[in-house]
Design an enzyme around this catalytic site. Structure first.
Site, mmCIF file in Angstrom:
data_model
loop_
_atom_site.group_PDB
_atom_site.id
_atom_site.type_symbol
_atom_site.label_atom_id
_atom_site.label_comp_id
_atom_site.label_asym_id
_atom_site.label_seq_id
_atom_site.Cartn_x
_atom_site.Cartn_y
_atom_site.Cartn_z
ATOM 1 N N LYS A 1 22.650 -3.200 -53.758
ATOM 2 C CA LYS A 1 21.554 -3.925 -54.219
ATOM 3 C C LYS A 1 20.424 -3.642 -53.351
ATOM 4 O O LYS A 1 19.484 -3.067 -54.092
ATOM 5 C CB LYS A 1 21.861 -5.483 -53.963
ATOM 6 C CG LYS A 1 22.927 -6.163 -55.007
ATOM 7 C CD LYS A 1 23.063 -7.617 -54.843
ATOM 8 C CE LYS A 1 24.016 -8.080 -56.052
ATOM 9 N NZ LYS A 1 24.020 -9.705 -55.713
ATOM 10 N N GLU B 1 14.267 -5.241 -47.212
ATOM 11 C CA GLU B 1 13.175 -6.502 -47.268
ATOM 12 C C GLU B 1 14.045 -7.710 -47.095
ATOM 13 O O GLU B 1 13.090 -8.544 -46.387
ATOM 14 C CB GLU B 1 12.381 -6.179 -48.346
ATOM 15 C CG GLU B 1 11.654 -4.892 -48.308
ATOM 16 C CD GLU B 1 10.685 -4.552 -49.707
ATOM 17 O OE1 GLU B 1 9.641 -5.271 -49.478
ATOM 18 O OE2 GLU B 1 11.115 -3.873 -50.540
#
Length: 711
Positions: A665, A669
């Protein structure tokens, strides 16, 4: 020619096991060369001259005395610089005119590039640049950022500016509990360890740029368009990058270097100082966010409004989409979000780690904490009661949403069950103690990329992809992915990155890099393994297979794809001095398949440290008279240091994306998202006073303790 056997029946998977960085030794011994360290014969040095006014126009430049100084080769400004084209749409959007240097005499903000001085040495260039006298016609400027500024307007950015469903006022009026609060975050600046630098040269009619960037494909494409060049005539290389965080795209220094190299027909390097980066590297805009929540007696949301105002420049429309986080995290019968921007006489903001989500989560997750207090419901339980079944705005299914599992595992490890919900009751000497939590999310996207895998007669393999390793450990992750696809040990894999000649690939941004690149690498390496298994011969130069994931990425079905997390923090607050200390932090994440636990932990931990900085330290203040940042350096702009960072635990739960061939995924961040909110919520729990403005400085703590409005 030879035939190679690539696999063994006992191949042990590499993905998911810890591996030190393949380039680690080069970096710690100094063998790794960064953009400003690569040697070139006949290298000249450029130094940018930045405007000293915040708005107006250039009347004249006294270049003759400067040209007579030792070593000076040229002075480029709007009167003699090559023309560039800005009428195009690049990889992300139309170009920010700030990078199209020296095209006119207008000055839209302090720090606007007005000239480039080129000399034989960097010292000569700097001395001459500082001696250049520029005459201006100064005009009134505006840097006053307010939510009700008359020029505030909705801006789409990479998402629609406004989304609305349901009757907000009616649902708020019928709610048993209502939160209506304003939250603010300050201007924040990129400060990667390696400042921006680029060297341009022409070699047999081909432009070559050695740069520090987050995507050679991106930079090459922008330079092709700006200078109206054939794509085959531009090559950009960026082998080692000392941090990017969103700032290392196409900037003024690269364009200025190309201009000077074109005029002088010799290599020219332009490097930015730390102070210049505060004007030219972009920044995160300040935000003013209003959140209104309405819940029924059981704490279930019936109304949600998240409106955010950010600031942009007068030359380019960039929005910090802070209200976007609400479109993913929580649903309500009436659900309204909006992102607005105000154009002012400041440099253009840009992408900064977790753009939108970082400041947006502070406001939304703080408001959820306030709602939990009003409802008398545990903050984790409140969030679990409001888990949406589909995308709150899109209505799309979630491609895995494990927020609840993150909270449950985090609560267990953090000891949340022992928490006394009453604020201000725990004390340790002069310290008030409190704990807080917040949710985290960040999109998990994929972008088309190309890669090649080559088998060599000696049994080794080379993977080539125009990826960027900005400190994330991408080289190592791609080596592990390739090793598994070829069913060989990682030691037999050599990964080459950061060269636009390798073909187009996604940038290192949006937590999409490793996900996108791994897809392409697995496809190329997998096909190569199949050919070798069928007995393909390996010629002396090697057997190469190329991949292109454009069609596969385009075939992905619509879904809400995100990484998620739960943040926990314990703080100590000295009510006498206003000092806030983070005692410990825990982050539990659902971020897909973890390729390399060592570098993954590094990324998530680094994001949480940034959250500490965001919560307690980072704040750029602008002087109203000059329009510039006060203390534009690492002495005046405060960031968390080792003494500010407590023990931090990072963990993850089982989580994969079935539509991704590697199951990745993204983690670059999500680690910073929610961290500041968890700390702010912990400060409330310690003191009983809510802080809705970041950073939570000692003076604000003291003012709040004295009963002053939120400072």
């Amino acid at each position: 020619m030879t035939t190679a056997t690539t696999t063994t029946s006992a191949h042990a998977p590499s993905v998911g096991t810890g591996h030190t960085r393949v380039e680690g030794r080069d970096k710690v011994t100094g063998a790794a060369r960064y953009a400003a360290e690569v040697p070139f014969a006949g290298l000249a040095h450029g130094w940018l001259v930045l405007s000293t006014i915040a708005r107006g126009r250039i009347l004249s430049l006294d270049t003759e005395p400067v040209l007579a100084m030792p070593g000076v080769l040229a002075v480029l400004d709007h009167r003699n610089a090559p023309h560039v084209n800005t009428d195009y749409t690049g990889l992300l959007a139309k170009p920010d005119p700030t990078c199209a240097v020296f095209q006119h005499d207008r000055v839209p903000h302090l720090g606007w590039p007005v000239a480039l001085v080129v000399a034989e040495t960097s010292e000569q260039a700097r001395e001459a640049a500082e001696a250049l006298v520029v005459h201006y016609e100064q005009e009134p400027h505006d840097i006053e950022f307010t939510s009700d500024h008359p020029d505030a307007r909705p801006v789409d950015g990479h998402m629609p500016a406004v989304t609305e469903k349901g009757d907000l006022d009616a649902r708020l009026a019928s709610s048993a509990f209502v939160v209506d609060a304003e939250y603010t975050t300050p201007e924040e600046h990129h400060n990667p360890m390696e400042p921006h630098a680029a060297t341009a040269r022409w070699d047999d009619g081909r432009l070559e740029v050695t740069d520090s960037n987050q995507g050679v494909t991106w930079v090459a494409g922008e330079l092709q368009n700006l200078f109206s060049l054939d794509p085959a005539s531009v090559r950009v290389r960026s082998e080692h990058v000392g941090g990017g965080f969103g700032s290392k795209g196409v900037r003024a220094h690269q364009v200025a270097a190309v201009m000077a190299a074109t005029v002088l027909q010799r290599p020219v390097r332009v490097a930015l100082t730390r102070r210049q980066m505060f004007a030219l590297a972009g920044h995160r805009s300040p935000t003013i966010q209003r959140v209104r929540l309405g819940a029924d007696a059981d704490g279930r949301l019936r109304a949600l409004e998240h409106r955010s105002v950010s600031r942009t420049s007068t030359v380019y429309e960039f929005v910090e989409p802070s209200a976007g986080v609400a479109r993913v995290m929580y649903d309500a019968d009436a659900h309204h979000t909006a992102n607005h921007a105000v154009p002012l006489n400041v440099p253009t903001p840009t992408w900064m780690r977790a753009p939108g989500e970082a400041p947006g989560s502070f406001a939304l997750e703080s408001a959820l904490d306030e709602l939990a207090e009003k409802c008398g419901i545990d903050p984790i339980e409140l969030r679990l009661r409001n888990e949406p079944e589909t995308g709150p705005v899109s209505g799309l299914p979630f491609a895995g949403r494990n927020v609840a599992d993150c909270f449950r595992e985090g609560a267990r490890r953090f000891g949340w069950a022992d928490r006394d919900s009453r604020p201000g009751v725990r004390r340790e000497g002069r310290w008030l103690l409190g704990t807080g939590t917040a949710a985290a999310s960040f999109p998990a996207g994929s972008a088309p990329s190309t890669a090649s895998a080559t088998a060599h007669p000696d049994g080794t393999f080379t993977v080539r992809i125009a990826a960027a390793d900005i400190g994330t450990g991408a080289r190592t992750a791609l080596a592990l992915v390739a090793a598994d696809a070829l069913q060989v040990s990682p030691e037999r894999i050599r990964v080459r990155i950061g060269d636009s000649d390798f073909g187009p690939a996604m940038i290192a941004g949006g937590s999409m890099g490793t996900r996108s690149w791994s897809w392409a690498v697995k496809a190329a390496a997998g096909e190569l393994r199949e050919r070798l298994a069928l007995g393909a011969e390996i010629p002396a130069p090697g057997l190469t297979v190329r991949s292109d994931t454009t069609e596969a990425v385009g075939a992905l079905g619509p879904a809400e794809r995100h990484s998620y997390g739960a943040q926990f923090a314990e703080v100590a607050v000295d009510a006498t001095t206003g000092e806030v200390r983070v005692r410990r932090m825990l982050g539990i994440f659902a971020a897909g398949r973890i390729v390399n636990p060592l570098t993954a932990r590094n990324q998530l931990l680094g994001g949480m440290v940034w959250g500490i900085s965001m919560a307690l330290h980072e704040e750029a203040a602008r002087d109203r008279a000059s329009g510039g940042v006060v203390g534009a350096d690492l002495a005046g702009y405060h960031v968390a240091t080792h003494a500010d960072v407590p023990p931090i635990e990072v963990g993850w739960i089982e989580d994969t994306d079935p539509d991704d061939p590697v199951g990745i995924k993204g983690i670059g961040e999500v680690g910073v998202v929610g961290a500041a909110a968890a700390i702010a919520n912990a400060v409330w729990h310690a003191t009983g006073v809510r802080h809705r403005s970041l950073p939570i400085r000692p003076d604000r703590v003291l003012a709040a303790a004295a009963g002053a409005p939120d400072a």
